[in-house]
Design a protein around this motif. Structure first.
Motif, PDB file in Angstrom:
ATOM      1  N   ASP A 139       2.767  23.825 -16.267  1.00  0.00           N
ATOM      2  CA  ASP A 139       2.874  22.922 -17.414  1.00  0.00           C
ATOM      3  C   ASP A 139       3.832  23.494 -18.461  1.00  0.00           C
ATOM      4  O   ASP A 139       3.508  23.613 -19.642  1.00  0.00           O
ATOM      5  CB  ASP A 139       1.502  22.644 -18.021  1.00  0.00           C
ATOM      6  N   ALA A 140       5.021  23.851 -17.993  1.00  0.00           N
ATOM      7  CA  ALA A 140       6.006  24.517 -18.842  1.00  0.00           C
ATOM      8  C   ALA A 140       6.312  23.745 -20.125  1.00  0.00           C
ATOM      9  O   ALA A 140       6.528  24.349 -21.168  1.00  0.00           O
ATOM     10  CB  ALA A 140       7.293  24.757 -18.051  1.00  0.00           C
ATOM     11  N   ALA A 141       6.311  22.420 -20.064  1.00  0.00           N
ATOM     12  CA  ALA A 141       6.625  21.612 -21.242  1.00  0.00           C
ATOM     13  C   ALA A 141       5.658  21.865 -22.384  1.00  0.00           C
ATOM     14  O   ALA A 141       6.035  21.787 -23.552  1.00  0.00           O
ATOM     15  CB  ALA A 141       6.614  20.132 -20.881  1.00  0.00           C
ATOM     16  N   ASN A 142       4.428  22.187 -22.051  1.00  0.00           N
ATOM     17  CA  ASN A 142       3.396  22.388 -23.062  1.00  0.00           C
ATOM     18  C   ASN A 142       2.887  23.822 -23.132  1.00  0.00           C
ATOM     19  O   ASN A 142       1.972  24.111 -23.888  1.00  0.00           O
ATOM     20  CB  ASN A 142       2.210  21.452 -22.783  1.00  0.00           C
ATOM     21  N   ASN A 143       3.470  24.689 -22.330  1.00  0.00           N
ATOM     22  CA  ASN A 143       3.001  26.064 -22.226  1.00  0.00           C
ATOM     23  C   ASN A 143       3.796  26.950 -23.192  1.00  0.00           C
ATOM     24  O   ASN A 143       5.001  27.121 -23.029  1.00  0.00           O
ATOM     25  CB  ASN A 143       3.168  26.547 -20.782  1.00  0.00           C
ATOM     26  N   PRO A 144       3.145  27.533 -24.185  1.00  0.00           N
ATOM     27  CA  PRO A 144       3.863  28.352 -25.162  1.00  0.00           C
ATOM     28  C   PRO A 144       4.454  29.636 -24.588  1.00  0.00           C
ATOM     29  O   PRO A 144       5.249  30.295 -25.259  1.00  0.00           O
ATOM     30  CB  PRO A 144       2.794  28.668 -26.218  1.00  0.00           C
ATOM     31  N   LEU A 145       4.115  29.972 -23.348  1.00  0.00           N
ATOM     32  CA  LEU A 145       4.682  31.165 -22.718  1.00  0.00           C
ATOM     33  C   LEU A 145       6.002  30.902 -22.002  1.00  0.00           C
ATOM     34  O   LEU A 145       6.604  31.820 -21.472  1.00  0.00           O
ATOM     35  CB  LEU A 145       3.681  31.757 -21.727  1.00  0.00           C
ATOM     36  N   TYR A 146       6.465  29.643 -22.005  1.00  0.00           N
ATOM     37  CA  TYR A 146       7.697  29.291 -21.297  1.00  0.00           C
ATOM     38  C   TYR A 146       8.764  28.768 -22.242  1.00  0.00           C
ATOM     39  O   TYR A 146       8.477  27.977 -23.134  1.00  0.00           O
ATOM     40  CB  TYR A 146       7.422  28.235 -20.214  1.00  0.00           C
ATOM     41  N   TYR A 147       9.994  29.233 -22.017  1.00  0.00           N
ATOM     42  CA  TYR A 147      11.145  28.675 -22.721  1.00  0.00           C
ATOM     43  C   TYR A 147      11.503  27.303 -22.151  1.00  0.00           C
ATOM     44  O   TYR A 147      12.159  26.514 -22.818  1.00  0.00           O
ATOM     45  CB  TYR A 147      12.359  29.600 -22.584  1.00  0.00           C
ATOM     46  N   ASN A 148      11.109  27.020 -20.923  1.00  0.00           N
ATOM     47  CA  ASN A 148      11.403  25.736 -20.281  1.00  0.00           C
ATOM     48  C   ASN A 148      10.691  24.600 -21.004  1.00  0.00           C
ATOM     49  O   ASN A 148       9.521  24.720 -21.337  1.00  0.00           O
ATOM     50  CB  ASN A 148      10.911  25.722 -18.832  1.00  0.00           C
ATOM     51  N   LYS A 149      11.391  23.503 -21.179  1.00  0.00           N
ATOM     52  CA  LYS A 149      10.777  22.295 -21.740  1.00  0.00           C
ATOM     53  C   LYS A 149      11.174  21.124 -20.848  1.00  0.00           C
ATOM     54  O   LYS A 149      12.302  21.017 -20.401  1.00  0.00           O
ATOM     55  CB  LYS A 149      11.213  22.060 -23.185  1.00  0.00           C
TER      56      LYS A 149
END
Length: 88
Positions: free
Chosen positions: A68-78
């Motif tokens: 859930d990269a779009a909503n995951n604060p650990l990822y730069y990916n959106k």
């Protein structure tokens, strides 16, 4: 497919790139590139998988959906949340 790890923040960026692993490409994320340009020594990259670009793109889409990269604060990916990603 590759994954960058930001040692300072613990954030990650996963993506695919068409080309050799050593060609100097970093990523397409504007957000991550801002940080990388300021402190490249804090980032390390791991190659997760190698294969045909179409298959790697499918893998990237699946992987980013799983975390859930779009909503995951650990990822730069959106994500646009429909299988394509944009640079933020």
């Amino acid at each position: 497919m590759y994954c960058w790890v930001d040692a300072l923040t613990g954030m990650l960026y996963a993506g695919v790139h068409k080309g050799p692993a050593g060609d100097g490409y970093v990523c397409s994320s504007k957000l991550m590139m801002e940080e990388y340009k300021k402190r490249p020594h804090d980032f390390s990259r791991k190659i997760l998988s190698v294969g045909a670009f179409k298959e790697m793109h499918k893998f990237e889409t699946w992987f980013l959906g799983c975390v859930d990269a779009a909503n995951n604060p650990l990822y730069y990916n959106k994500s646009k949340n429909h299988g394509t990603f944009y640079n933020t």
